[in-house]
Every structure is written in structure tokens, then in C-alpha cells.
Scaffold this active site. Sequence first.
Site, PDB file in Angstrom:
ATOM      1  N   GLY A  15      46.960  46.327 116.267  1.00  0.00           N
ATOM      2  CA  GLY A  15      47.684  47.116 115.310  1.00  0.00           C
ATOM      3  C   GLY A  15      49.167  47.075 116.063  1.00  0.00           C
ATOM      4  O   GLY A  15      49.609  47.492 116.929  1.00  0.00           O
ATOM      5  N   PHE A  18      52.730  52.786 115.543  1.00  0.00           N
ATOM      6  CA  PHE A  18      53.509  53.391 116.520  1.00  0.00           C
ATOM      7  C   PHE A  18      53.037  53.072 117.980  1.00  0.00           C
ATOM      8  O   PHE A  18      53.900  52.855 119.032  1.00  0.00           O
ATOM      9  CB  PHE A  18      53.651  55.024 116.216  1.00  0.00           C
ATOM     10  CG  PHE A  18      54.609  55.308 115.165  1.00  0.00           C
ATOM     11  CD1 PHE A  18      55.955  55.299 115.454  1.00  0.00           C
ATOM     12  CD2 PHE A  18      53.904  55.751 113.960  1.00  0.00           C
ATOM     13  CE1 PHE A  18      56.726  55.646 114.295  1.00  0.00           C
ATOM     14  CE2 PHE A  18      54.952  55.875 112.670  1.00  0.00           C
ATOM     15  CZ  PHE A  18      56.285  55.881 112.989  1.00  0.00           C
ATOM     16  N   GLY A  19      51.829  53.145 118.243  1.00  0.00           N
ATOM     17  CA  GLY A  19      51.234  52.897 119.379  1.00  0.00           C
ATOM     18  C   GLY A  19      51.182  51.549 119.990  1.00  0.00           C
ATOM     19  O   GLY A  19      51.629  51.112 121.076  1.00  0.00           O
ATOM     20  N   GLU A 174      55.311  67.838 101.725  1.00  0.00           N
ATOM     21  CA  GLU A 174      56.465  67.062 101.519  1.00  0.00           C
ATOM     22  C   GLU A 174      56.471  66.359 100.105  1.00  0.00           C
ATOM     23  O   GLU A 174      57.494  66.369  99.331  1.00  0.00           O
ATOM     24  CB  GLU A 174      56.592  66.049 102.533  1.00  0.00           C
ATOM     25  CG  GLU A 174      57.011  66.434 103.868  1.00  0.00           C
ATOM     26  CD  GLU A 174      57.213  65.762 105.001  1.00  0.00           C
ATOM     27  OE1 GLU A 174      57.692  66.454 106.054  1.00  0.00           O
ATOM     28  OE2 GLU A 174      56.833  64.661 105.002  1.00  0.00           O
ATOM     29  N   ALA A 322      53.082  60.733 115.332  1.00  0.00           N
ATOM     30  CA  ALA A 322      53.642  59.513 115.629  1.00  0.00           C
ATOM     31  C   ALA A 322      53.803  59.528 117.436  1.00  0.00           C
ATOM     32  O   ALA A 322      53.600  58.697 118.220  1.00  0.00           O
ATOM     33  CB  ALA A 322      54.798  59.222 115.252  1.00  0.00           C
TER      34      ALA A 322
HETATM   35  C1  LIG Z   1      51.863  60.001 104.493  1.00  0.00           C
HETATM   36  C2  LIG Z   1      51.906  60.127 106.090  1.00  0.00           C
HETATM   37  C3  LIG Z   1      52.983  60.911 106.732  1.00  0.00           C
HETATM   38  C4  LIG Z   1      53.173  61.362 108.076  1.00  0.00           C
HETATM   39  N1  LIG Z   1      53.887  62.116 108.545  1.00  0.00           N
HETATM   40  C5  LIG Z   1      54.305  62.179 109.882  1.00  0.00           C
HETATM   41  C6  LIG Z   1      55.205  63.098 110.490  1.00  0.00           C
HETATM   42  O1  LIG Z   1      56.181  63.676 109.593  1.00  0.00           O
HETATM   43  N2  LIG Z   1      55.246  62.967 111.849  1.00  0.00           N
HETATM   44  C7  LIG Z   1      54.466  62.301 112.701  1.00  0.00           C
HETATM   45  O2  LIG Z   1      54.659  62.516 113.932  1.00  0.00           O
HETATM   46  N3  LIG Z   1      53.478  61.745 112.197  1.00  0.00           N
HETATM   47  C8  LIG Z   1      53.446  61.631 110.776  1.00  0.00           C
HETATM   48  N4  LIG Z   1      52.249  60.648 110.390  1.00  0.00           N
HETATM   49  C9  LIG Z   1      51.215  60.249 111.241  1.00  0.00           C
HETATM   50  C10 LIG Z   1      51.702  58.982 111.973  1.00  0.00           C
HETATM   51  O3  LIG Z   1      52.236  58.018 110.905  1.00  0.00           O
HETATM   52  C11 LIG Z   1      50.579  58.384 112.722  1.00  0.00           C
HETATM   53  O4  LIG Z   1      49.979  59.438 113.580  1.00  0.00           O
HETATM   54  C12 LIG Z   1      51.049  57.272 113.586  1.00  0.00           C
HETATM   55  O5  LIG Z   1      51.402  56.366 112.587  1.00  0.00           O
HETATM   56  C13 LIG Z   1      49.781  57.017 114.324  1.00  0.00           C
HETATM   57  O6  LIG Z   1      50.263  55.679 114.953  1.00  0.00           O
HETATM   58  P1  LIG Z   1      49.249  54.583 115.419  1.00  0.00           P
HETATM   59  O7  LIG Z   1      49.971  53.555 116.232  1.00  0.00           O
HETATM   60  O8  LIG Z   1      47.944  55.193 115.925  1.00  0.00           O
HETATM   61  O9  LIG Z   1      48.822  53.856 114.081  1.00  0.00           O
HETATM   62  P2  LIG Z   1      49.621  53.396 113.010  1.00  0.00           P
HETATM   63  O10 LIG Z   1      50.850  53.616 113.150  1.00  0.00           O
HETATM   64  O11 LIG Z   1      48.561  53.704 111.500  1.00  0.00           O
HETATM   65  O12 LIG Z   1      49.116  51.731 112.923  1.00  0.00           O
HETATM   66  C14 LIG Z   1      47.979  51.081 112.944  1.00  0.00           C
HETATM   67  C15 LIG Z   1      48.292  49.495 112.454  1.00  0.00           C
HETATM   68  O13 LIG Z   1      47.081  48.934 112.921  1.00  0.00           O
HETATM   69  C16 LIG Z   1      46.894  47.855 111.624  1.00  0.00           C
HETATM   70  N5  LIG Z   1      45.376  47.740 111.482  1.00  0.00           N
HETATM   71  C17 LIG Z   1      44.628  48.654 111.215  1.00  0.00           C
HETATM   72  N6  LIG Z   1      43.274  48.125 111.221  1.00  0.00           N
HETATM   73  C18 LIG Z   1      43.416  46.706 111.545  1.00  0.00           C
HETATM   74  C19 LIG Z   1      42.601  45.640 111.515  1.00  0.00           C
HETATM   75  N7  LIG Z   1      41.123  45.543 111.353  1.00  0.00           N
HETATM   76  N8  LIG Z   1      43.272  44.282 111.921  1.00  0.00           N
HETATM   77  C20 LIG Z   1      44.484  44.263 112.247  1.00  0.00           C
HETATM   78  N9  LIG Z   1      45.404  45.367 112.025  1.00  0.00           N
HETATM   79  C21 LIG Z   1      44.884  46.493 111.642  1.00  0.00           C
HETATM   80  C22 LIG Z   1      47.586  48.684 110.667  1.00  0.00           C
HETATM   81  O14 LIG Z   1      48.102  47.556 109.614  1.00  0.00           O
HETATM   82  C23 LIG Z   1      48.842  49.329 111.364  1.00  0.00           C
HETATM   83  O15 LIG Z   1      50.028  48.636 111.298  1.00  0.00           O
HETATM   84  C24 LIG Z   1      52.239  60.691 108.893  1.00  0.00           C
HETATM   85  C25 LIG Z   1      51.263  59.884 108.441  1.00  0.00           C
HETATM   86  C26 LIG Z   1      51.258  59.670 106.917  1.00  0.00           C
HETATM   87  C27 LIG Z   1      50.136  58.775 106.239  1.00  0.00           C
END
Ligand SMILES: Cc1cc2nc3c(=O)[nH]c(=O)nc-3n(C[C@H](O)[C@H](O)[C@H](O)COP(=O)(O)OP(=O)(O)OC[C@H]3O[C@@H](n4cnc5c(N)ncnc54)[C@H](O)[C@@H]3O)c2cc1C
Length: 429
Positions: A15, A18-19, A174, A322
Site C-alpha cells: 500500500g 498515507f501510511g 463536503e 490521514a
Molecule cells: C472521500 C474521502 C475523504 C477523506 N477526507 C479526509 C480528510 O479530510 N482528512 C483526513 O485526515 N482523512 C480523510 N480521509 C481518510 C484518509 O484518506 C484515510 O484515512 C487515509 O488515506 C488512510 O491511509 P492508509 O495509508 O491507511 O490507506 P490509503 O491511503 O487508502 O492507501 C492504501 C493503499 O493500499 C493500496 N492497496 C489496497 N489493497 C491492495 C492490494 N491488495 N494490493 C496492492 N495494493 C493495495 C491502495 O491502492 C492504496 O494506494 C478521506 C477519505 C475519503 C475516501
Amino acid sequence: MNIPQSSFPRIVIIGGGFGGISLAKKLRNKEFQVVLLDKHNYHTFQPLLYQVSTGGLEPDSIAYPIRKVIHDFPNTYFRLAEVLAIDTDTNLVKTNIGALKFDYLVVATGSTTNFFGNKAIEANSMSMKSIPESLNLRSLILENFEQALLTDDLHEREALMNFVIVGGGPTGVELAGALAEIKKGILPKDYPDLDTRRAQINLVQGGDRILPAMSEIASKKAEQFLESLGVNVWKNVRVNDYDGMVATTNTDTVFRTATLVWAAGVQAVSVNGLDAKELLCRGNRLKVDEFHKVTGFEHVFALGDVAQMESELYPHGHPMMAQPAIQQGENLGKNLIRMSEDKSLIPFKYNDKGSMATVGRNKAVADLPKFKSQGIFAWFIWMFVHLYFLIGFRNRVVVFINWVYNYIKFDREARLIIRPFKKKYQVNS
Ligand SMILES: Cc1cc2nc3c(=O)[nH]c(=O)nc-3n(C[C@H](O)[C@H](O)[C@H](O)COP(=O)(O)OP(=O)(O)OC[C@H]3O[C@@H](n4cnc5c(N)ncnc54)[C@H](O)[C@@H]3O)c2cc1C
């Protein structure tokens, strides 16, 4: 996968959200071989997806190539791959492009829409968790107005111009605000021969206030802002069913709508092999300890939306936002380095920087650690924070210029049907 052998331990990160990106940055130039896997070759800035759906921004201004992030990370390899399963006995990640051994595994797969098992809603509604989904929604909104112009059937026209957004969290708020601004500022000019005053934007919230994770004052103000823009805010109403045309609720309220956006729930993206019942918490999140280790494993970690780290302050884990993902990536990076140096690990402590939501032009609410703000000042804070966290200088400049242009011209020029969306249920089929 054509990853060279290395004398350093191999860390596989699933993934590039953000993380995952935050962790990869922390491990840059350290004594590890880092392999970052993602099914997309770009990082998505999800907080601005609603602006793509409503024509305020082009999708490429909120996406960033993962390969560019790791340009000057000599110890990091990226592979465009979908992870299909994990084998923790043999330490193998299985993907659609082959299998790869790991010494350490980090699951950072984020979250997806949760329809709570309602197949009809899943099949007929729109969601907004990715760029392709946002583009589908953008096309559908515009196609609806084109179709509304053609039909003589009043009921059909109203359904085409009736938008229902389920879920009064930041995403729903939003999106509703942005649609209301389109109705006011753009539709009358684009469709002079359509009575666009009849377009309805409904925000449906199951609980008794919108933005339930924010302060009372933020909820109240956001509701007032939405109502001032003409959005119908329905509280204590839950959508139970939707057949693509009619949405029924737990009350007498029934919506006739060709567009229902489901923003009422998220669940973690779990991975086969790490989906045993005892590993998962509510919403499919992987249970981790304060060092990000998945229960029962010393070498498998999870962070961001997919991870549930329970603590006194956060008994149900950190918010799926995020900041927790970024901070967890940084802390895990530090700990992996400390592990390699035989140093003790640092437990994760979340630094809550607050939350905010924008409703529209000059209208936002912000709950920050030291103060709360509603209105134009909060709106400026919201814009600054989003520009700051957007990855890539070009993206920041493009988004900023777009915002200035949209502000001065009351416009959203990306209202384009580039990739037509064919809804399975057609109103007059
Ligand atoms: C519409 C929307 C608005 C938001 N607004 C806000 C906001 O205003 N403020 C805020 O703080 N947060 C907001 N969020 C939440 C925030 O975006 C998430 O909490 C954040 O992205 C989580 O980070 P992450 O790294 O856990 O996952 P993500 O950023 O979702 O990244 C996960 C990654 O894993 C990859 N992946 C998943 N499964 C697989 C697989 N099987 N094989 C390979 N790759 C894979 C995906 O392609 C993706 O790139 C919002 C979310 C959405 C959907």
C-alpha cells in the site's frame, strides 16, 4: 518480481497510501531493502476526491506517481502489483505478478466502502473511495442533467435532478456543499432551458447530528451552512434500501433519485492469509499492539486505516484519517531501525492535530487542539492544511491556481464527461 538479492533484511510494504509512503520515507537510505507494492502506480489524496467528483479539480492534481516519491530512495523498489494473499508460515507475499519473500511485512492497505451487507445498495449506489469512482460520479452527475433536459416525464426529470448523499461525516458534508454550489452557480448558466431550481440535494444522516466525530458547535454550524446553501439535511433517517431509483428509509421518507452516494461507512481492506477471525476487529481492522505488530506476529505489522490499535484514549482504535496513518508510518519506521540496532521500541502515541470539514465557499468548520473555528477563517485553515499535505509541488500549484480561479470566477471547469458512466439501472429502461 525481479527484485535483487540483498544482504539487508527485506521489508515488504503493501500500500502506497498515507501510511505506506510515510514509512518508506522513514526507511530511505537505511539498512533495509524496501519493496513497496500497490495496485495503482499513484498515491491518491483522498480528502480532495469530492472536488474531482464535482468538477472542481482534475484527477491528476490529487494523484502522485509512487515511483516519483521513491526516485532518490536507492534501497526502495516499487512494483505495480495487487496482493492476493499472505503466507505467514513461509513469509511469502503472493501477488498477481508473482510471489516475494519478506523478512518483515507491513500491511497498509487502507479502507473501502462498507455497505453493511446490503447488496442492493452496493449494486445501485455510487461510492467515492478512489479516483475511478470519483470520475464515475462526476460523469453520472453531468449525464443526469443532460438526460433531464431530454425527458418530458416530470417524475423522471425530478429523479435525475434529485441527489441523495447518505452519511453526514466530512465526505457527505463536503460533497453536499459542493453540489449545492454547482446548483447555484453553474447549472443555471449551463442549462438555461432546464428549471434547475428543482434540483434537490439531500444529505441523510442516521444519527441526530452531522459530523458526529466533531464538536457540537462544528456540527451545528456545518448544518446551518448547508441549509444556507439549500441542502436538505435529514437527521435520524437511515436509508434501508435502494433499487437504483427509489430509496426507502426507516421513516416514511422515500427518495426518488437516480443518484444515491453511499458515504455512510468504511471497512478495512483485509488481505487473504491475515483475515482469520481472531486477528480482526470491528470493520475488518487488524488488531495491532502499540508497536504496530499484528497480534501473534513479531514480523508482521499493520498501520493506517487497516490497523486497530486500542488504547485508553482510543478504545476503538485511532480515527480512520490521514494523520494517524502518517504518524504510524513514521513511528514504525523508527522502530524498525531501532530493532535492527537492538534498541527498545517506542510505543505509538497519536498527536491529534484536530479535524475539519469544508462546506463551501468561505464556509468550513475546524476543531483544532487549541481552538475551534467556523466560517471563513476555518476555510482558510482547511485550504492551507490540504495544500500542505498534498504530495508534489506541481499538484500544490495546480490545486492552488484552480481554487483561486474557481473562487474568482464562481466556476468549476472540469465538468467533463471524459469517460461516460453507464449506470446499471437506467431511469427509463
Ligand atoms: C472521500 C474521502 C475523504 C477523506 N477526507 C479526509 C480528510 O479530510 N482528512 C483526513 O485526515 N482523512 C480523510 N480521509 C481518510 C484518509 O484518506 C484515510 O484515512 C487515509 O488515506 C488512510 O491511509 P492508509 O495509508 O491507511 O490507506 P490509503 O491511503 O487508502 O492507501 C492504501 C493503499 O493500499 C493500496 N492497496 C489496497 N489493497 C491492495 C492490494 N491488495 N494490493 C496492492 N495494493 C493495495 C491502495 O491502492 C492504496 O494506494 C478521506 C477519505 C475519503 C475516501
